[in-house]
Design a protein around this motif. Structure first.
Motif, PDB file in Angstrom:
ATOM      1  N   GLU A 124       3.521  30.160 -18.574  1.00 46.90           N
ATOM      2  CA  GLU A 124       2.428  29.494 -19.277  1.00 46.90           C
ATOM      3  C   GLU A 124       1.773  28.442 -18.387  1.00 46.90           C
ATOM      4  O   GLU A 124       0.557  28.302 -18.365  1.00 46.90           O
ATOM      5  CB  GLU A 124       2.934  28.847 -20.565  1.00 46.90           C
ATOM      6  CG  GLU A 124       3.321  29.827 -21.639  1.00 46.90           C
ATOM      7  CD  GLU A 124       2.126  30.533 -22.238  1.00 46.90           C
ATOM      8  OE1 GLU A 124       1.055  29.914 -22.358  1.00 46.90           O
ATOM      9  OE2 GLU A 124       2.268  31.715 -22.573  1.00 46.90           O
ATOM     10  N   MET A 138     -10.446  28.061 -12.987  1.00 45.34           N
ATOM     11  CA  MET A 138     -11.594  28.956 -13.146  1.00 45.34           C
ATOM     12  C   MET A 138     -12.610  28.379 -14.127  1.00 45.34           C
ATOM     13  O   MET A 138     -13.805  28.581 -13.977  1.00 45.34           O
ATOM     14  CB  MET A 138     -11.132  30.346 -13.569  1.00 45.34           C
ATOM     15  CG  MET A 138     -10.331  31.038 -12.488  1.00 45.34           C
ATOM     16  SD  MET A 138      -9.922  32.714 -12.902  1.00 45.34           S
ATOM     17  CE  MET A 138     -11.345  33.528 -12.231  1.00 45.34           C
ATOM     18  N   GLN A 139     -12.150  27.642 -15.134  1.00 47.45           N
ATOM     19  CA  GLN A 139     -13.070  27.027 -16.076  1.00 47.45           C
ATOM     20  C   GLN A 139     -13.849  25.888 -15.438  1.00 47.45           C
ATOM     21  O   GLN A 139     -14.969  25.589 -15.851  1.00 47.45           O
ATOM     22  CB  GLN A 139     -12.317  26.509 -17.304  1.00 47.45           C
ATOM     23  CG  GLN A 139     -11.871  27.600 -18.226  1.00 47.45           C
ATOM     24  CD  GLN A 139     -10.995  27.079 -19.349  1.00 47.45           C
ATOM     25  OE1 GLN A 139     -10.525  25.950 -19.319  1.00 47.45           O
ATOM     26  NE2 GLN A 139     -10.751  27.923 -20.335  1.00 47.45           N
ATOM     27  N   LEU A 173      -0.335  30.276 -15.577  1.00 43.90           N
ATOM     28  CA  LEU A 173      -1.551  30.866 -16.135  1.00 43.90           C
ATOM     29  C   LEU A 173      -2.532  29.783 -16.591  1.00 43.90           C
ATOM     30  O   LEU A 173      -3.750  29.913 -16.404  1.00 43.90           O
ATOM     31  CB  LEU A 173      -1.211  31.784 -17.296  1.00 43.90           C
ATOM     32  CG  LEU A 173      -0.503  33.081 -16.932  1.00 43.90           C
ATOM     33  CD1 LEU A 173      -0.109  33.846 -18.189  1.00 43.90           C
ATOM     34  CD2 LEU A 173      -1.363  33.943 -16.042  1.00 43.90           C
ATOM     35  N   GLY A 174      -1.997  28.712 -17.158  1.00 40.10           N
ATOM     36  CA  GLY A 174      -2.862  27.614 -17.584  1.00 40.10           C
ATOM     37  C   GLY A 174      -3.559  26.945 -16.412  1.00 40.10           C
ATOM     38  O   GLY A 174      -4.737  26.587 -16.496  1.00 40.10           O
ATOM     39  N   ALA A 209      -6.321  29.286 -15.187  1.00 37.44           N
ATOM     40  CA  ALA A 209      -7.426  29.267 -16.150  1.00 37.44           C
ATOM     41  C   ALA A 209      -8.213  27.970 -16.060  1.00 37.44           C
ATOM     42  O   ALA A 209      -9.448  27.981 -16.105  1.00 37.44           O
ATOM     43  CB  ALA A 209      -6.875  29.451 -17.566  1.00 37.44           C
ATOM     44  N   ARG A 210      -7.522  26.838 -15.888  1.00 38.14           N
ATOM     45  CA  ARG A 210      -8.221  25.556 -15.771  1.00 38.14           C
ATOM     46  C   ARG A 210      -9.086  25.509 -14.527  1.00 38.14           C
ATOM     47  O   ARG A 210     -10.218  25.031 -14.550  1.00 38.14           O
ATOM     48  CB  ARG A 210      -7.212  24.408 -15.754  1.00 38.14           C
ATOM     49  CG  ARG A 210      -7.875  23.058 -16.013  1.00 38.14           C
ATOM     50  CD  ARG A 210      -6.891  21.910 -15.926  1.00 38.14           C
ATOM     51  NE  ARG A 210      -6.979  21.407 -14.560  1.00 38.14           N
ATOM     52  CZ  ARG A 210      -5.977  21.343 -13.701  1.00 38.14           C
ATOM     53  NH1 ARG A 210      -4.783  21.712 -14.056  1.00 38.14           N
ATOM     54  NH2 ARG A 210      -6.142  20.884 -12.489  1.00 38.14           N
TER      55      ARG A 210
END
Length: 135
Positions: free
Chosen positions: A38, A48-49, A41-42, A45-46
């Motif tokens: 987690e 890429m955001q 992946l978090g 994702a952060r």
């Protein structure tokens, strides 16, 4: 009946302790694995955001996790802007590679310094400075 289960636990204490320890180790390992997954992946994702991009384009067959090469170049970005004229404000090429530092693997991503303001999305450099051409 209640006395039978308690008597069984007290009769073989070493076996019961090993069984309890084995179950506890399995549960802890599962929690650690889920937590690490987690977290990883978090983090991805952060990152890429934080990129001010509505669409990220890769070459066919490109794998973000394992493939670190230059699948697209500046000409491809210009072709995208022309193909979607009016819909694409700009295209920024991103350099991606893998390096080893202090015996650990690291993913390295980079963009041209002039493109940093476009994609920084409010990020600022806290320490140091952007690279400059020293040649």
């Amino acid at each position: 009946m209640k006395h039978l289960s308690i008597a069984n636990l007290l009769r073989r204490p070493v076996r019961n302790a090993i069984s309890i320890l084995a179950v506890a180790v399995g549960v802890v390992m599962g929690l650690v694995l889920v937590g690490m997954t987690e977290g990883s992946l978090g983090e991805v994702a952060r990152r890429m955001q934080n990129a001010d991009a509505d669409l990220i384009v890769h070459a066919r067959g490109y794998d973000l996790v394992t493939d670190f090469s230059a699948p697209l170049d500046e000409r491809d970005g210009a072709a995208l802007c022309e193909a979607f004229e009016g819909d694409v404000a700009y295209a920024v090429p991103v350099f991606a590679d893998r390096m080893t530092w202090l015996h650990r693997g690291h993913n390295v991503f980079g963009i041209y310094p002039g493109d940093f303001e476009r994609v920084a999305r409010g990020l600022r450099i806290v320490r140091g400075a952007l690279f400059t051409d020293v040649s």
